[in-house]
Design a protein around this motif. Structure first.
Motif, short mmCIF file in Angstrom:
data_model
loop_
_atom_site.label_atom_id
_atom_site.label_comp_id
_atom_site.label_asym_id
_atom_site.label_seq_id
_atom_site.Cartn_x
_atom_site.Cartn_y
_atom_site.Cartn_z
N ILE A 1 1.69 -20.30 -9.14
CA ILE A 1 0.42 -20.27 -9.86
C ILE A 1 -0.47 -19.14 -9.33
CG2 ILE A 1 -1.66 -21.62 -10.41
CD1 ILE A 1 0.84 -22.88 -11.58
N ASN A 2 -1.09 -18.40 -10.25
CA ASN A 2 -2.16 -17.43 -9.99
C ASN A 2 -1.76 -16.28 -9.06
OD1 ASN A 2 -4.52 -16.05 -9.65
ND2 ASN A 2 -5.72 -17.79 -8.98
N PRO A 3 -1.36 -15.15 -9.63
CA PRO A 3 -0.96 -14.01 -8.79
C PRO A 3 -2.05 -13.49 -7.86
CG PRO A 3 -0.98 -13.41 -11.12
CD PRO A 3 -1.29 -14.86 -11.05
N ASP A 4 -3.32 -13.71 -8.17
CA ASP A 4 -4.40 -13.23 -7.31
C ASP A 4 -4.64 -14.13 -6.09
OD1 ASP A 4 -4.96 -11.01 -8.92
OD2 ASP A 4 -6.19 -12.23 -10.25
N PHE A 5 -4.19 -15.36 -6.17
CA PHE A 5 -4.34 -16.33 -5.08
C PHE A 5 -3.14 -17.26 -5.17
CE2 PHE A 5 -6.92 -19.78 -2.95
CZ PHE A 5 -7.12 -19.08 -1.77
N PRO A 6 -1.92 -16.74 -4.85
CA PRO A 6 -0.67 -17.42 -5.18
C PRO A 6 -0.40 -18.69 -4.37
CG PRO A 6 -0.21 -15.43 -3.93
CD PRO A 6 -1.68 -15.45 -4.19
N HIS B 1 3.13 -25.06 -6.59
CA HIS B 1 2.75 -26.41 -7.02
C HIS B 1 3.99 -27.22 -7.36
CE1 HIS B 1 -1.69 -25.93 -7.78
NE2 HIS B 1 -1.32 -24.70 -7.51
N ASP C 1 1.54 -30.19 -13.47
CA ASP C 1 1.76 -29.96 -12.04
C ASP C 1 1.40 -31.26 -11.32
OD1 ASP C 1 -0.43 -29.67 -9.92
OD2 ASP C 1 -1.36 -28.55 -11.55
N GLN D 1 -0.54 -29.37 -5.13
CA GLN D 1 -0.24 -28.10 -4.48
C GLN D 1 0.58 -28.32 -3.22
OE1 GLN D 1 -3.57 -25.31 -4.31
NE2 GLN D 1 -3.21 -25.24 -2.11
N TYR E 1 0.77 -22.20 0.11
CA TYR E 1 0.84 -20.81 -0.35
C TYR E 1 2.24 -20.48 -0.83
CZ TYR E 1 -3.72 -19.91 1.68
OH TYR E 1 -5.05 -19.95 1.97
N SER F 1 6.48 -14.22 -4.20
CA SER F 1 5.42 -13.44 -4.83
C SER F 1 5.89 -12.02 -5.14
CB SER F 1 4.20 -13.41 -3.90
OG SER F 1 3.12 -12.76 -4.50
N TRP G 1 4.13 -9.85 -8.02
CA TRP G 1 2.73 -10.17 -7.76
C TRP G 1 2.21 -9.52 -6.49
CZ3 TRP G 1 2.30 -16.17 -8.68
CH2 TRP G 1 2.56 -16.45 -10.02
#
Length: 70
Positions: A27-32, A35, A52, A55, A58, A64, A69
Motif C-alpha cells: 500500500i502507498n508508494p510514498d509511505f509503503p 497489509h 485489508d 497492517q 513497513y 518496494s 516504488w
C-alpha cells in the motif's frame, strides 16, 4: 498493467506459486506498508472486493524496489 484487473488475471499471476506462501497488499508508494488480506471475498455490483485486515509493518525495501516504488 491496467488499473483494474480481473479475477482471471489475478489467478494467472498466482498460478504456480506455493499455496502456503503468505500474501500481503503493498500500500502507498510514498509511505509503503504491507497489509494483511481479509479472509473473505465479497461480490457487489459486478466487482469482487477483498478487504485489508490490518497492517503488518513497513513494506520490505526489496519488494518496494521490485514494484518500482524506490
Amino acid at each position: 498493467m491496467p488499473a483494474s484487473q480481473t479475477v482471471g488475471h489475478l489467478l494467472r499471476q498466482l498460478n504456480g506459486l506455493d499455496p502456503e506462501l503468505p500474501i500481503r497488499l503493498a500500500i502507498n508508494p510514498d509511505f509503503p506498508f504491507a497489509h494483511y488480506l481479509g479472509s473473505e471475498v465479497v461480490v457487489r455490483d459486478g466487482t469482487a472486493f477483498i478487504a485489508d485486515d490490518g497492517q503488518e509493518g513497513y513494506l520490505p525495501a526489496a519488494a518496494s524496489n521490485a514494484l518500482g516504488w524506490h
